[in-house]
Write an enzyme that holds these catalytic residues in place. Structure first.
Site, PDB file in Angstrom:
ATOM      1  N   GLU A 146       0.830  -1.200   0.000  1.00 53.50           N
ATOM      2  CA  GLU A 146       0.000   0.000   0.000  1.00 53.50           C
ATOM      3  C   GLU A 146       0.865   1.250   0.000  1.00 53.50           C
ATOM      4  O   GLU A 146       0.641   2.188  -0.761  1.00 53.50           O
ATOM      5  CB  GLU A 146      -0.936   0.008   1.214  1.00 53.50           C
ATOM      6  CG  GLU A 146      -1.680   1.330   1.339  1.00 53.50           C
ATOM      7  CD  GLU A 146      -2.871   1.292   2.273  1.00 53.50           C
ATOM      8  OE1 GLU A 146      -3.546   0.259   2.337  1.00 53.50           O
ATOM      9  OE2 GLU A 146      -3.104   2.313   2.927  1.00 53.50           O
ATOM     10  N   ARG A 204      -3.228  33.054 -19.173  1.00 54.96           N
ATOM     11  CA  ARG A 204      -3.507  34.178 -18.254  1.00 54.96           C
ATOM     12  C   ARG A 204      -2.457  35.268 -18.435  1.00 54.96           C
ATOM     13  O   ARG A 204      -1.255  35.006 -18.326  1.00 54.96           O
ATOM     14  CB  ARG A 204      -3.479  33.655 -16.811  1.00 54.96           C
ATOM     15  CG  ARG A 204      -3.612  34.716 -15.752  1.00 54.96           C
ATOM     16  CD  ARG A 204      -4.996  35.280 -15.695  1.00 54.96           C
ATOM     17  NE  ARG A 204      -5.162  36.175 -14.560  1.00 54.96           N
ATOM     18  CZ  ARG A 204      -6.212  36.965 -14.399  1.00 54.96           C
ATOM     19  NH1 ARG A 204      -7.208  36.950 -15.286  1.00 54.96           N
ATOM     20  NH2 ARG A 204      -6.302  37.747 -13.337  1.00 54.96           N
ATOM     21  N   GLN A 208       9.552  34.795 -14.332  1.00 51.51           N
ATOM     22  CA  GLN A 208      10.436  33.703 -13.915  1.00 51.51           C
ATOM     23  C   GLN A 208       9.899  32.990 -12.664  1.00 51.51           C
ATOM     24  O   GLN A 208      10.009  31.772 -12.533  1.00 51.51           O
ATOM     25  CB  GLN A 208      11.835  34.252 -13.656  1.00 51.51           C
ATOM     26  CG  GLN A 208      12.857  33.152 -13.505  1.00 51.51           C
ATOM     27  CD  GLN A 208      14.229  33.706 -13.172  1.00 51.51           C
ATOM     28  OE1 GLN A 208      14.403  34.433 -12.194  1.00 51.51           O
ATOM     29  NE2 GLN A 208      15.203  33.385 -13.989  1.00 51.51           N
TER      30      GLN A 208
END
Ligand code: FAD
Length: 412
Positions: free
Chosen positions: A272, A298, A309
């Site tokens: 798991e 955007r 940056q």
């Protein structure tokens, strides 16, 4: 894990656009896009139809032996499939529920179950008709799993129903009845589960040596399931406490040998811890693709935000985290596939995948600005969904304990 093929391991590791992953992602986008997801997420509602579609696709039977209704794929095929599922399916709760079946429940039953148990449960789990829950945590025992209060006594029916004092590990006869009592907490899928894999102690003083695992059917008298507990994320995976009030079980309900709970737990946790986050790694890749697309589209101050940056480096960090998590996951799988010790690698993979997903989800929110924070665009969902990853399957602290122990810096 069996049928290890180094060629398929290398392909899976280096091909970021592996056909198995890509096809599963495309299938999930087409078949698991549920317009009611936002509503179900708000109301903590599971999607049985999505589960049935995933089962029909073969996802619930990926690795199980064909003799029991599975497809018998290797671990790499399954990892790629879950990466694709995590990429393409926005219902992270559904994907988490499916992950627990494939990486925890089925392997435990297949590895430790008797022939009768395998025949009885695996075909239904593969076809999606049955669902299983793993029950170890209690209100007062979480990381300290073997401090559990859920207990069982042994009755010998041939002795007129009296409770004898045999402890775990003693030989059992066909006449034996186990009487199981206690409450397990935070059990994934419990409200929708048909089968419960339950850890109980014969004597708390024996610690891990006193623990036996039982397979209990949902309709067993004395078993009751509490209400679905709302949680921060993965809200579409049902989650509840499960109480066993004098459940009377026979030897057929014992998984593995009486007293072998610690080794079953350890095998289940190792798989798991390494693999259950495969889908989350796929979701990280989708999250990065979305963030890159948004940073191109955007504009602020007259330029795409991706040209700043600060934003582009954040995207680079997301890529770095995703790659690190993926590489660690596949390394753990290769070691496991080769039958080599993988405990440290699995713990490192769990830490990396769970913590990287939280960090990248915060970066995704930041990159989307307010759109990342409001619910309607779905960006914030990732942050809520991945937060549980640092807790379930052993917290990050517990994983670091394992790594420190392997370094010889801790005794337990
Ligand atoms: C989404 C989700 C799904 C889950 N599903 C299941 C399920 O299906 N079945 C199930 O049985 N359980 C399930 N759990 C429970 C989960 O396994 C436990 O929450 C987890 O093991 C931690 O136990 P706890 O919550 O009691 O925390 P605690 O053990 O009380 O830990 C509290 C804090 O103490 C720290 N801590 C504890 N011990 C140590 C230590 N030795 N060294 C350093 N730090 C330590 C922890 O890291 C943590 O920060 C689930 C939990 C979540 C969030």
């Amino acid at each position: 894990m069996t049928n290890f093929d180094p060629g398929s391991a290398i392909d899976a590791l280096i091909d970021i656009d592996h056909p198995t992953k890509r096809k599963t992602a495309e299938w999930a986008v087409e078949n698991l896009a549920d317009p009611t997801l936002a509503e179900r997420d708000r109301d903590c509602r599971f999607w049985p139809e999505g589960w049935a579609r995933a089962a029909e696709r073969g996802i619930t039977g990926l690795m199980v032996d064909p003799a029991y209704g599975g497809a018998g794929h290797d671990v790499f095929h399954a990892l790629l499939t879950f990466e694709g599922l995590g990429y393409g399916c926005r219902d992270a709760g559904l994907v988490f529920g499916l992950s627990t079946q494939v990486w925890t429940m089925q392997p435990i039953i297949e590895r430790f179950g008797s022939e009768a148990q395998k025949q009885r449960y695996l075909p239904g789990l593969c076809s999606g008709e049955l669902r299983a829950s793993f029950c170890i945590t209690e209100a007062d025992s979480g990381s300290d799993s073997f401090a559990m209060d859920t207990s069982y006594t042994v009755e010998d029916r041939s002795a007129g129903g009296s409770v004898d004092d045999r402890t775990a590990g003693a030989s059992v006869e066909a006449e034996t009845t186990y009487v199981l009592s206690g409450t397990k907490s935070y059990i994934t899928m419990a409200p929708e589960a048909d089968v419960f894999i339950v850890f109980a102690t014969a004597d708390k003083q024996l610690g891990q040596w006193g623990v036996t695992v039982f397979i209990v059917d949902r309709d067993e008298p004395g078993l009751s399931i509490g209400p679905n507990r709302p949680k921060m994320g993965l809200r579409t995976t049902p989650f509840a406490d499960v109480t066993f009030d004098g459940c009377r079980l026979g030897p057929d309900n014992v998984l593995g040998a009486p007293g072998s709970g610690a080794s079953i737990f350890s095998a289940a946790m190792e798989a798991e811890r390494a693999f259950v986050l495969a889908a989350q790694i796929g979701a990280m890749e989708r999250q990065l693709d979305d963030a890159v697309a948004y940073s191109r589209q955007r504009r602020q101050f007259g330029q795409p935000i991706g040209d700043f940056q600060a934003v582009s480096h954040r995207l680079a960090d997301m890529k770095l985290r995703h790659d690190n998590a993926r590489l660690q996951l596949y390394r753990a799988a290769i070691l496991d596939g080769q039958g080599r010790p993988s405990m440290e690698a699995a713990a490192l993979a769990k830490i990396q995948a769970s913590e990287a997903a939280v960090a990248s989800s915060i970066d995704a929110v930041l990159t989307h600005g307010a759109r990342g924070y409001v619910t309607e665009f779905g960006v914030e969902q990732d942050l809520r969904n991945v937060a549980g990853g640092v807790v379930y399957g052993g917290t990050s602290d517990v994983q670091r304990n394992i790594v420190a122990r392997m370094l010889g810096r801790r005794s337990r």
